[in-house]
Design a protein around this motif. Sequence first.
Motif, PDB file in Angstrom:
ATOM      1  N   THR A   1      50.214 -10.452 -46.369  1.00  0.00           N
ATOM      2  CA  THR A   1      50.227 -12.016 -46.149  1.00  0.00           C
ATOM      3  C   THR A   1      51.144 -12.298 -44.824  1.00  0.00           C
ATOM      4  O   THR A   1      52.332 -11.788 -45.117  1.00  0.00           O
TER       5      THR A   1
ATOM      6  N   ASP B   1      53.119 -22.199 -47.689  1.00  0.00           N
ATOM      7  CA  ASP B   1      53.708 -21.807 -48.746  1.00  0.00           C
ATOM      8  C   ASP B   1      55.062 -20.999 -48.543  1.00  0.00           C
ATOM      9  O   ASP B   1      55.632 -20.707 -49.756  1.00  0.00           O
TER      10      ASP B   1
ATOM     11  N   LEU C   1      57.592 -19.770 -51.495  1.00  0.00           N
ATOM     12  CA  LEU C   1      58.050 -17.937 -51.374  1.00  0.00           C
ATOM     13  C   LEU C   1      59.595 -17.879 -51.295  1.00  0.00           C
ATOM     14  O   LEU C   1      60.285 -17.246 -51.948  1.00  0.00           O
TER      15      LEU C   1
ATOM     16  N   ARG D   1      50.099 -14.884 -56.771  1.00  0.00           N
ATOM     17  CA  ARG D   1      49.372 -15.137 -55.471  1.00  0.00           C
ATOM     18  C   ARG D   1      47.847 -14.722 -55.605  1.00  0.00           C
ATOM     19  O   ARG D   1      47.551 -13.656 -56.311  1.00  0.00           O
TER      20      ARG D   1
ATOM     21  N   GLY E   1      45.968 -15.259 -50.638  1.00  0.00           N
ATOM     22  CA  GLY E   1      47.293 -15.341 -50.453  1.00  0.00           C
ATOM     23  C   GLY E   1      48.178 -16.358 -50.889  1.00  0.00           C
ATOM     24  O   GLY E   1      49.308 -16.583 -50.741  1.00  0.00           O
ATOM     25  N   ARG E   2      47.531 -17.566 -51.202  1.00  0.00           N
ATOM     26  CA  ARG E   2      48.198 -18.850 -51.858  1.00  0.00           C
ATOM     27  C   ARG E   2      49.179 -18.524 -53.018  1.00  0.00           C
ATOM     28  O   ARG E   2      48.800 -17.500 -53.709  1.00  0.00           O
ATOM     29  N   ALA E   3      50.211 -19.209 -53.024  1.00  0.00           N
ATOM     30  CA  ALA E   3      51.276 -18.847 -54.048  1.00  0.00           C
ATOM     31  C   ALA E   3      51.441 -19.793 -54.844  1.00  0.00           C
ATOM     32  O   ALA E   3      51.373 -21.112 -54.606  1.00  0.00           O
TER      33      ALA E   3
END
Length: 382
Positions: free
Chosen positions: A100, A108, A112, A129, A139-141
């Motif tokens: 990522t 994000d 993070l 994620r 990859g979105r968290a």
Amino acid sequence: MLDIAAELDRWMREDRAFAVASVVAVGGSAPRRPGAALAVDSEGTAIGSVSGGCVEGAVYDLCVQALQDGTTVRERFGYSDEDAFAVGLTCGGVIEVLVTPVPADAPDRTVLAAALSGAARGEPTALARVAAGPPELLGRALLVHPDGSYEGGAEGGLGGPAELDRTAAAEARAMLDVGRTGTLDLSEDGSHCPGGVTLFVESSVPPPRMIVFGAIDFAAALVRTGKFLGYHVTVCDARAVFATRARFPEADDIVVDWPHRYLERTGTDDRTVLCVLTHDAKFDVPLLTTALRRPAAFIGAMGSRRTHEDRNRRLREAGLTDHDLARLHSPIGLDLGARTPEETALSIAAEIIATRHGGTGVPLTGARFPIHGGERPARTAH
């Protein structure tokens, strides 16, 4: 990612752009477990590890590429039968890695940063994620707190419907409660039906406790070893002249009190390690009577075999059962032929690790079971 939270938290505060590769799945004799991470910043500096060396170069290149094109990718590495020198795990295992990019303007980045900061401070933290699913979600968290509340990045949560965030948060909280890191499958609409979206959930919990009873030279060596293994280490002794900061500079806490009295008023859980090094009946018996009725991952006591037999007799007289005594590792440590305090501390640490992970304590040379994971023969009981 949370595996290297302290370093990445510093990178965040320094506004560095970086890419991070996290192990999200393993198979066979893989050297690292899910959650292991390697990160590379825009200057080419690398921290962490995903394989102990087997595929580090290839993963480094993936991180550099991710920083350049801004794309999250998932890559699989395994042993190549055709070419043992090809990129792969020569140990025969398989790992899957999520790479990522985290540029300075990443949507994000805020969430993070919050997750890394919390984990670096030792706070219970879960980071979910998207490890597989629609490309626009990859990859979105989502940061999940112990109370079940959650937060996403600048563009919201995981990028799907609100129900996906709610379900992901509930599942991540359950994993955080037990300190588990791993994957879970949900549908794109957030229902529990597998398929559509795979989430990788990292749980970071405060370090487990190691309480060392008896402020002796062996204890000083064990404190250093415990800190190296990541424990929050407390030393307890009733003798103020021995339980001092000068003698135990690396201990997190030093307590002057009768050992059993301190144990009665402090907390333990299923990860706590209790090491009784006093080998004095007036301390040992009341302490172990309390300890063997408390939750703990490991309870060990130092002493000769004669001391052990006498101690067990006294503990039975105090009302402990054979089932209670079966939890006691005594004499403490594996047979390494240890002589010095440092060697003895290593033998104790080796038994703690073997107990925690189901190891046998036998040499790997000639062993017929997997080195990394898999079924192992049962250890011989004490």
